[in-house]
Design a protein around this motif. Structure first.
Motif: not given
Length: 71
Positions: A1-4, A22-25, A53-58, A62-65
């Motif tokens: 759903m979120i991808n749509i 999209d997010y990039k480091d 906020l210092s590590n949005p990737k982790k 990586e938690n599906g967000g």
């Protein structure tokens, strides 16, 4: 759903000359600064906020967000 939903938003904003990125480091500093400023203005920054906020990737991606930017 979120991808749509993301595809729909990207299409809408493309037609409005706004590009969804999209997010990039390399954007991590911008993500941190934007969100900390918002929190400082309307709320306050907690230790957990700093960590996330210092590590949005982790903590988010990586938690599906999803983290997106508009240009």
């Amino acid at each position: 759903m979120i991808n749509i939903l993301i595809l729909i938003l990207k299409n809408i904003f493309t037609n409005m000359s706004i590009k969804i990125i999209d997010y990039k480091d390399k954007y991590s500093t911008y993500f941190y600064e934007l969100n900390v400023e918002w929190l400082k203005k309307y709320f306050y920054v907690e230790k957990h906020d700093e960590e996330v906020l210092s590590n949005p990737k982790k903590f988010i991606i990586e938690n599906g967000g999803i983290v997106l930017f508009a240009k």
